[in-house]
Design a protein around this motif. Structure first.
Motif, PDB file in Angstrom:
ATOM      1  N   PRO A 141       7.225   2.760  19.702  1.00  0.00           N
ATOM      2  CA  PRO A 141       7.682   2.254  21.018  1.00  0.00           C
ATOM      3  C   PRO A 141       6.873   2.513  22.256  1.00  0.00           C
ATOM      4  CG  PRO A 141       8.973   3.728  20.069  1.00  0.00           C
ATOM      5  CD  PRO A 141       8.024   3.464  18.565  1.00  0.00           C
ATOM      6  N   ARG A 142       6.293   1.647  22.908  1.00  0.00           N
ATOM      7  CA  ARG A 142       5.881   2.452  24.380  1.00  0.00           C
ATOM      8  C   ARG A 142       7.020   2.561  25.558  1.00  0.00           C
ATOM      9  NH1 ARG A 142       3.411  -2.656  25.772  1.00  0.00           N
ATOM     10  NH2 ARG A 142       5.712  -3.518  24.924  1.00  0.00           N
ATOM     11  N   SER A 143       6.586   3.970  26.231  1.00  0.00           N
ATOM     12  CA  SER A 143       7.209   4.294  26.683  1.00  0.00           C
ATOM     13  C   SER A 143       8.463   3.366  28.263  1.00  0.00           C
ATOM     14  CB  SER A 143       6.607   5.573  27.277  1.00  0.00           C
ATOM     15  OG  SER A 143       5.608   5.542  27.992  1.00  0.00           O
ATOM     16  N   PHE A 144       9.151   4.285  28.699  1.00  0.00           N
ATOM     17  CA  PHE A 144       9.388   3.251  29.700  1.00  0.00           C
ATOM     18  C   PHE A 144       7.996   3.149  30.859  1.00  0.00           C
ATOM     19  CE2 PHE A 144      10.962   3.710  34.069  1.00  0.00           C
ATOM     20  CZ  PHE A 144      11.529   3.111  34.412  1.00  0.00           C
ATOM     21  N   LEU A 145       7.623   4.551  31.129  1.00  0.00           N
ATOM     22  CA  LEU A 145       6.056   4.287  32.625  1.00  0.00           C
ATOM     23  C   LEU A 145       5.230   3.969  31.683  1.00  0.00           C
ATOM     24  CD1 LEU A 145       5.900   7.829  32.799  1.00  0.00           C
ATOM     25  CD2 LEU A 145       6.762   6.672  34.489  1.00  0.00           C
ATOM     26  N   ALA A 146       5.043   3.871  30.536  1.00  0.00           N
ATOM     27  CA  ALA A 146       3.551   2.767  30.176  1.00  0.00           C
ATOM     28  C   ALA A 146       4.620   0.834  30.147  1.00  0.00           C
ATOM     29  CB  ALA A 146       3.535   2.698  28.679  1.00  0.00           C
ATOM     30  N   ARG A 147       5.498   1.012  29.957  1.00  0.00           N
ATOM     31  CA  ARG A 147       6.290  -0.694  30.286  1.00  0.00           C
ATOM     32  C   ARG A 147       5.831  -0.631  31.868  1.00  0.00           C
ATOM     33  NH1 ARG A 147      10.216   0.958  26.865  1.00  0.00           N
ATOM     34  NH2 ARG A 147      11.436   0.602  28.510  1.00  0.00           N
TER      35      ARG A 147
END
Length: 405
Positions: A141-147
Motif C-alpha cells: 500500500p502506498r503512503s498518503f504522501l505518495a498518493r
C-alpha cells in the motif's frame, strides 16, 4: 479469406474487406500506422487481425473488445492474422497471450498459423513455462504522501498539456490573422449553425425555467415584506449579469463541448487526424479553429437570447402569481438592469464559449484509439468545461467587485 482481401482490414462481424484498404493499383498499403487490431468472421471462426507497429512506448489497443466479442459469439475457434505487422515487441506478445489464455478458459480453439514464426515460437515458449508462484507480488500500500505526490504530478501534467494546447490554438489564431491558416469557411459556417441556431430550442427551455424558478423563489420571500415588485429586479439582474451566461455555457458544455470531443476523438480513432498531419495540414488549424471561433461568436448571441427568455419566464410568474401587469414588470426590469450588467454578461458568455470549445477540442485530441476512449473523452470534456466555467465565473466576480461593476 478472399485473395483481394488479403491484408485488408475487416469490419467487425463482417467477412468483406473495406474498399479503401487497397490502393488503386492493387498494391497493399504498407502497415506504417500505429498498433491496432480488427475483427472479422471467417466461417464459424472469428478472425483477429493485428497490424501496424506494436511498440511499448506507443499507444496500444486493449484486448477487452476482442474478449467481449469472443464471450458474446462463442465461436468454434479464433484465427490470429499477423501478415501486416510492421514492427513488434513484447506488447504484441502480451496482447496475443492474454487472448489465448481467455480462449483456453472458454474452451475455444486458437489458430496461430498466420502469425510470424518468431512470434509463434515465443507464444509457445510462454505457454510451456509455468508461471512461478512468487512471480506475482501484491503491491505494498502506498503512503498518503505518495498518493498526494502522484495526484499533484498528474494535475501538473494536465495543466502543462492544457497550456500547450492553448499555445497551439494561439499560434493558429495568429496564422489566421495573417491569412495563412489552413481552414475552410464552409466548416466555420457549419459550426456556426450547429452552435447557434440548432442550440436555440434547449437554450429556450432552460432559460425560461431558470427565470421562472428565480421569480417563484423570490416571490415567496418578497411577498412577506410586501415587496413583490422587486421580483422583476431580482430576475432581471440575476439573468443578465450571471445566470444567462452561466446556464448557456453549461448547456453548451453538455451539448456542444461533448460533441466536439466525440467528433475529434472519432477522427483520431479512424486516423483522420494522422492523415492531416501526414499531408502537412495542422489539425489545430483545420479542425479546432472553426469550432473555437464559431462557439466564441455564437455564445454572446445565445446569452442575450437567454437573458430575454429568462426575464420572460420571470414575468410569467410576476403576472400570474403577483398580479403585476406586463407594463409594470417591464418598467421595473429596465430600471434595474444597466448596460454594465448586459455587457458584463456578454463578456462572460464569450469567455465561457472559448473555454468550452478549448476543453472539448483538447479532450478530443487527447482521445485514445478505442471506442471506449471516445466516450471517456466526451465525458471528460463536459466535466472540464463546467469546472472552467465555474472557475471563470468566480474570477469575474472578484474582478467586477474590484472594478465596482
Amino acid at each position: 479469406m478472399p485473395p483481394e482481401c488479403k491484408g485488408a482490414p475487416l469490419a467487425r462481424g463482417e467477412g468483406e474487406c473495406h474498399k479503401d484498404a487497397v490502393n488503386p493499383q492493387g498494391a497493399e498499403r504498407l502497415p506504417t500506422e500505429g498498433a491496432r487490431f480488427e475483427l472479422g468472421k471467417e466461417g464459424d471462426a472469428i478472425l483477429v487481425e493485428v497490424a501496424g507497429r506494436w511498440q511499448l512506448e506507443g499507444e496500444l489497443p486493449s484486448p477487452e473488445d476482442v474478449e467481449k466479442e469472443i464471450e458474446r459469439t462463442k465461436p468454434v475457434r479464433v484465427v490470429f492474422e499477423g501478415s501486416r505487422v510492421a514492427e513488434w515487441d513484447t506488447s504484441l506478445l502480451a496482447f496475443l497471450f492474454r487472448l489465448s489464455e481467455r480462449c483456453r478458459e472458454l474452451g475455444v480453439e486458437t489458430d496461430r498459423s498466420r502469425l510470424p514464426a518468431g512470434l509463434r515460437r515465443l507464444l509457445e515458449l510462454a505457454e510451456a513455462v509455468p508461471e512461478a508462484e512468487e512471480a506475482r507480488r501484491e503491491e505494498a500500500p502506498r503512503s498518503f504522501l505518495a498518493r498526494v505526490g502522484e495526484a499533484t504530478e498528474a494535475a501538473l501534467g494536465e495543466a502543462a498539456e492544457f497550456l500547450s494546447f492553448v499555445g497551439e490554438v494561439t499560434l493558429a489564431l495568429v496564422a489566421l490573422a495573417r491569412g495563412r491558416a489552413r481552414c475552410r469557411l464552409s466548416d466555420f459556417l457549419l459550426m456556426v449553425q450547429r452552435c447557434g441556431a440548432d442550440a436555440l430550442p434547449i437554450v429556450t427551455v432552460i432559460s425560461f425555467l431558470v427565470g421562472l424558478i428565480l421569480a417563484f423563489v423570490g416571490a415567496i420571500q418578497l411577498q412577506q415584506f410586501g415587496a413583490s415588485i422587486y421580483v422583476a429586479d431580482l430576475v432581471g439582474i440575476a439573468m443578465v449579469r450571471e445566470m444567462g451566461a452561466m446556464m448557456t455555457g453549461i448547456v453548451m458544455a453538455g451539448r456542444t463541448g461533448a460533441a466536439f470531443a466525440a467528433e475529434l476523438g472519432t477522427m483520431k480513432v479512424t486516423q483522420e487526424v494522422d492523415a492531416l498531419r501526414t499531408t502537412g495540414i495542422s489539425p489545430t488549424e483545420f479542425l479546432v479553429l472553426p469550432r473555437l471561433l464559431a462557439l466564441f461568436f455564437m455564445m454572446p448571441l445565445l446569452c442575450v437570447y437567454s437573458d430575454f427568455v429568462g426575464v420572460l419566464g420571470g414575468a410569467a410568474v410576476g403576472v400570474s402569481m403577483l398580479g403585476l401587469s406586463w407594463t409594470t414588470y417591464y418598467t421595473q426590469t429596465t430600471a434595474a438592469v444597466t448596460l454594465g450588467h448586459l455587457f458584463g454578461g456578454i463578456l462572460k458568455a464569450a469567455t465561457y464559449g472559448a473555454l468550452v470549445a478549448v476543453a472539448g477540442c483538447l479532450r478530443g485530441m487527447q482521445c485514445g484509439r478505442s471506442s471506449a476512449a471516445v466516450g471517456e473523452a466526451a465525458t471528460s470534456a463536459v466535466v472540464t468545461s463546467i469546472v472552467l466555467i465555474i472557475g471563470a465565473c468566480g474570477v469575474y466576480a472578484v474582478v467586477f467587485y474590484i472594478l465596482g461593476i
